[in-house]
Design an enzyme around this catalytic site. Structure first.
Site, short mmCIF file in Angstrom:
data_model
loop_
_atom_site.label_atom_id
_atom_site.label_comp_id
_atom_site.label_asym_id
_atom_site.label_seq_id
_atom_site.Cartn_x
_atom_site.Cartn_y
_atom_site.Cartn_z
N ASP A 1 63.57 11.79 -112.27
CA ASP A 1 62.42 11.68 -113.16
C ASP A 1 62.86 11.82 -114.61
OD1 ASP A 1 59.57 11.70 -113.86
OD2 ASP A 1 59.86 13.81 -114.26
N GLU B 1 62.71 7.76 -107.66
CA GLU B 1 63.32 8.67 -108.63
C GLU B 1 64.59 9.30 -108.05
OE1 GLU B 1 59.20 10.05 -110.92
OE2 GLU B 1 60.06 11.32 -109.35
#
Length: 225
Positions: free
Chosen positions: A49, A121
């Site tokens: 992320d 992610e």
């Protein structure tokens, strides 16, 4: 460690061959199937992320050198939110190679937006740990592609835009009403109506309440012109 045929094909789809295959194996391992000898992808998701955020922030600054922070922030959010990650994951068929527990598999885990977004992610983090920031940036920019250049000048989500439209005209914030719910418990389909104080309304259907609300808000904004 030797990767399966499916994961080798997945490497081709993302354009990165892993020097450490165990990183990719971990990136596609959901918590529902983890064990003391098989780590899940949650820590990689956390890292990915942040890597995605830095790459996107840099790309947006380079793409539009005159944009203000107020313009850049909503564009950034549109590119890094879970929905965007899940859309990219679907394009590269990430769901097909996920390692899931039986219950998660039975409940349609390979198609769940949140699960796909998290795994995307994790894959980004796996590339970063395998070959560094530049390699991760290369994968991200290639997979996100034209999204970066086509992101709307004002990329605020539809619900926010509709609320601002209502407030600017002295109306109460819009309400969202569940009109119907269908489908099995593990894969429900929601129809949501977005309604304004003046009686304006639009409906939309999606696989989650959040998606349906956003789609209904967007439909109502288009209806209002």
């Amino acid at each position: 460690m030797k990767l399966s045929k499916e994961l080798r094909a997945f490497e081709e789809r993302i354009g990165h061959r892993f020097a450490r295959p165990d990183l990719l194996q971990r990136a596609v391992t959901h918590a529902s199937v983890s064990s003391s000898t098989r780590k899940d992808n949650q820590r990689l998701e956390f890292l990915g992320d942040r890597v995605l955020g830095l790459v996107m922030a840099t790309a947006l600054l380079e793409h539009d050198k005159t944009a203000t922070e107020g313009q850049l922030a909503p564009r950034f959010n549109a590119l890094v939110r879970k929905e965007a990650c899940a859309d990219v994951a679907k394009e590269i068929d990430l769901g097909a190679v996920l390692k899931l527990g039986r219950s998660e598999m039975m409940s349609g885990g390979r198609r769940k937006q949140a699960l796909l977004g998290d795994a995307m992610e994790a894959v980004i983090a796996a590339v970063y740990k395998d070959a560094g920031f530049d390699a991760a940036a290369d994968v991200i920019l290639r997979l996100w592609g034209s999204r970066i250049h086509q992101v709307e000048t004002d990329a605020r989500d539809a619900k926010t835009s509709l609320q601002e439209w209502a407030q600017a005209r002295g109306q109460k914030p819009p309400s969202y009403v569940e009109v119907s719910r269908s489908g099995p418990d593990h894969a429900p389909v929601f129809t949501i109506a977005a309604r304004l104080q003046d009686g304006s309304e639009a409906q939309a259907t999606a696989g989650s309440k959040r998606q349906a609300e956003q789609a209904a808000a967007k439909a109502l904004l288009e209806q209002l012109g």
